[in-house]
Design a protein around this motif. Structure first.
Motif, PDB file in Angstrom:
ATOM      1  N   ALA A  93     -18.785  19.130  11.299  1.00 31.68           N
ATOM      2  CA  ALA A  93     -18.174  18.103  10.458  1.00 31.68           C
ATOM      3  C   ALA A  93     -18.624  18.372   9.032  1.00 31.68           C
ATOM      4  N   VAL A  94     -17.713  18.221   8.094  1.00 32.99           N
ATOM      5  CA  VAL A  94     -18.006  18.531   6.694  1.00 32.99           C
ATOM      6  C   VAL A  94     -18.283  17.239   5.928  1.00 32.99           C
ATOM      7  N   GLU A  95     -19.492  17.147   5.363  1.00 37.51           N
ATOM      8  CA  GLU A  95     -19.849  16.053   4.457  1.00 37.51           C
ATOM      9  C   GLU A  95     -19.599  16.571   3.039  1.00 37.51           C
ATOM     10  N   PRO A  96     -18.486  16.214   2.410  1.00 35.42           N
ATOM     11  CA  PRO A  96     -17.996  16.993   1.269  1.00 35.42           C
ATOM     12  C   PRO A  96     -18.613  16.683  -0.079  1.00 35.42           C
ATOM     13  N   ASN A  97     -19.742  15.955  -0.129  1.00 34.37           N
ATOM     14  CA  ASN A  97     -20.367  15.628  -1.419  1.00 34.37           C
ATOM     15  C   ASN A  97     -21.008  16.863  -2.043  1.00 34.37           C
ATOM     16  N   PHE A 154     -15.363  11.254  10.362  1.00 35.19           N
ATOM     17  CA  PHE A 154     -16.714  10.939   9.908  1.00 35.19           C
ATOM     18  C   PHE A 154     -16.751  10.620   8.413  1.00 35.19           C
ATOM     19  N   GLU A 155     -15.872  11.224   7.627  1.00 32.05           N
ATOM     20  CA  GLU A 155     -15.907  10.956   6.192  1.00 32.05           C
ATOM     21  C   GLU A 155     -15.514   9.511   5.879  1.00 32.05           C
ATOM     22  N   PRO A 156     -14.342   9.026   6.312  1.00 37.43           N
ATOM     23  CA  PRO A 156     -14.048   7.610   6.042  1.00 37.43           C
ATOM     24  C   PRO A 156     -15.001   6.658   6.766  1.00 37.43           C
ATOM     25  N   ALA A 157     -15.466   7.050   7.962  1.00 31.46           N
ATOM     26  CA  ALA A 157     -16.440   6.208   8.659  1.00 31.46           C
ATOM     27  C   ALA A 157     -17.752   6.146   7.884  1.00 31.46           C
ATOM     28  N   SER A 158     -18.099   7.212   7.183  1.00 32.84           N
ATOM     29  CA  SER A 158     -19.308   7.210   6.358  1.00 32.84           C
ATOM     30  C   SER A 158     -19.182   6.242   5.196  1.00 32.84           C
ATOM     31  N   VAL A 159     -17.990   6.164   4.602  1.00 32.48           N
ATOM     32  CA  VAL A 159     -17.762   5.193   3.529  1.00 32.48           C
ATOM     33  C   VAL A 159     -18.021   3.778   4.058  1.00 32.48           C
ATOM     34  N   ALA A 160     -17.501   3.504   5.255  1.00 29.56           N
ATOM     35  CA  ALA A 160     -17.692   2.183   5.867  1.00 29.56           C
ATOM     36  C   ALA A 160     -19.162   1.929   6.196  1.00 29.56           C
ATOM     37  N   LEU A 161     -19.833   2.913   6.762  1.00 29.41           N
ATOM     38  CA  LEU A 161     -21.231   2.740   7.149  1.00 29.41           C
ATOM     39  C   LEU A 161     -22.121   2.518   5.927  1.00 29.41           C
ATOM     40  N   VAL A 293     -20.449   3.490  -3.343  1.00 27.04           N
ATOM     41  CA  VAL A 293     -19.662   4.691  -3.622  1.00 27.04           C
ATOM     42  C   VAL A 293     -20.076   5.809  -2.670  1.00 27.04           C
ATOM     43  N   GLY A 294     -19.105   6.394  -2.018  1.00 30.19           N
ATOM     44  CA  GLY A 294     -19.394   7.502  -1.121  1.00 30.19           C
ATOM     45  C   GLY A 294     -20.345   7.094  -0.015  1.00 30.19           C
ATOM     46  N   TYR A 295     -21.386   7.911   0.195  1.00 29.73           N
ATOM     47  CA  TYR A 295     -22.309   7.708   1.312  1.00 29.73           C
ATOM     48  C   TYR A 295     -23.430   8.710   1.195  1.00 29.73           C
ATOM     49  N   ARG A 296     -24.501   8.447   1.911  1.00 26.85           N
ATOM     50  CA  ARG A 296     -25.587   9.419   2.031  1.00 26.85           C
ATOM     51  C   ARG A 296     -26.275   9.207   3.378  1.00 26.85           C
TER      52      ARG A 296
END
Length: 369
Positions: A93-97, A154-161, A293-296
């Motif tokens: 899965a790519v975490e694109p930050n 995982f990317e949009p779910a990361s924004v939510a999380l 903003v985004g996620y980490r």
């Protein structure tokens, strides 16, 4: 290979481009799926917003035209020099930050607000292509129990999380205003994190129905009633502990303020321009407004939830299309307004042209970061 290249507003071309060779510290990913994000849609409709046009982005060194797509996953096809911890054939899965690793925020672990913050697929070439070269730190290896379709979310779910984390201590009651993919995933993950009551707000009956299936306890059609007043009625006049603005509009923000109890918190997730608010009421109610903003540090938790807790993110996927149909069946379908489409995945490998995977020489240099 085929790629979706952004040249300007309403000018995204499905073009034949060369397969990128991974440079030092990079991996080449054979893309399995890439989701269409609201940010992609804005860039297509009336960009540029985030896409660098005049000056190269400091993290990627890229300017338009560039390949869109930051919600992607796939299989490692080649390794650049100095890459360790990954192997050809790994599903990732790519975490694109993008992150520099050197600025004060990166050193504090807050890489989502890096001084050179950006995303592959918006500020550099992304995953709306058969192959994408990315920094190796973006790639998260997947266990066999996690499908690539799940990983594409995982990317949009990361924004939510991340937004849920920004709400602070897990609230008892929340309102989610706006049920696009991120809003729906906020509903799902709120339930996963133990929120007792989840009030979902939208103007689309179809999206409200989806929210019910994902764990929303109360549904409010904002096209038929005043959502803030209705939430107060449903909570005995108290309001919710936290409200999530996932639209990007002043009207949605006002709904969140009206729906939140005294001492509660509003989390801004949607991308709005200038808004006005009643600061007198905000102070008197001692409400807090925080941005997200985004996620980490979200991907490991999501991988665990899907692999071990069998969390299913895929109900938000409403269609999967081929790359050639990105504009007609992707962007234009989503611009048609609230309807049956929520999250559209693109399969860029359908009807593959058979491009060869490059094997980078050992002395390739690192891209500017």
């Amino acid at each position: 290979m085929k790629a979706a290249v952004w040249y300007g507003a309403r000018d995204v071309r499905i073009a034949e481009v060369g397969v990128p060779a991974p440079l030092r510290g990079e991996v080449l990913v054979e893309v399995a799926y890439c989701g269409i994000c609201g940010s992609d849609l804005h860039e297509y409709a009336d960009g540029p917003h985030a896409i660098p046009v005049a000056e190269p982005h400091p993290a990627s060194g890229a300017t338009a035209p560039l390949v869109l797509g930051h919600e992607f996953c796939g299989t490692v096809a080649a390794l650049g020099p100095s890459v360790t911890g990954l192997a050809i054939g790994d599903r990732v899965a790519v975490e694109p930050n993008y992150r520099c690793g050197a600025c004060p925020r990166c050193r504090a672990g807050e890489y989502n607000i890096c001084r050179h913050f950006g995303f592959a697929g918006l500020m550099g070439n992304g995953g709306m292509a058969e192959y994408a070269a990315i920094p190796a730190y973006m790639a998260h290896r997947l266990p066999e129990t996690v499908s690539l379709e799940q990983a594409a979310l995982f990317e949009p779910a990361s924004v939510a999380l991340h937004a849920l984390r920004r709400a602070g201590t897990t609230p008892e009651t929340v309102a989610v205003v706006g049920l696009g993919a991120v809003g729906l995933l906020t509903v799902l993950l709120a339930g996963e994190r133990g929120v007792r009551r989840i009030l979902a707000v939208d103007v689309s009956p179809g999206r409200l129905e989806l929210a019910a299936g994902l764990g929303a306890t109360d549904l409010i059609d904002a096209g038929r009633e005043d959502a803030g007043e209705r939430i107060h009625e449903l909570t005995g006049g108290e309001g919710v502990d936290a409200a999530f603005e996932v639209v990007g509009s002043e009207i949605a923000l006002r709904t969140c303020l009206a729906a939140t109890r005294r001492g509660g918190r509003i989390v801004l997730v949607g991308l709005a321009q200038e808004v006005s608010l009643d600061a007198f009421a905000l102070v008197n109610n001692e409400q807090s407004i925080v941005a997200s903003v985004g996620y980490r540090d979200t991907y490991p938790e999501l991988i665990r939830l899907v692999a071990e807790q069998h969390l299913d993110l895929t109900p938000v996927v409403t269609s999967t299309i081929v790359l050639d149909d990105l504009v007609s069946h992707g962007f234009e379908a989503l611009l048609g307004g609230p309807g049956n489409q929520v999250k559209i995945l693109v399969d860029p490998t359908a009807h593959r042209t058979g491009a060869a995977v490059p094997h980078p020489p050992a002395d390739r240099t690192e891209r500017q970061r």
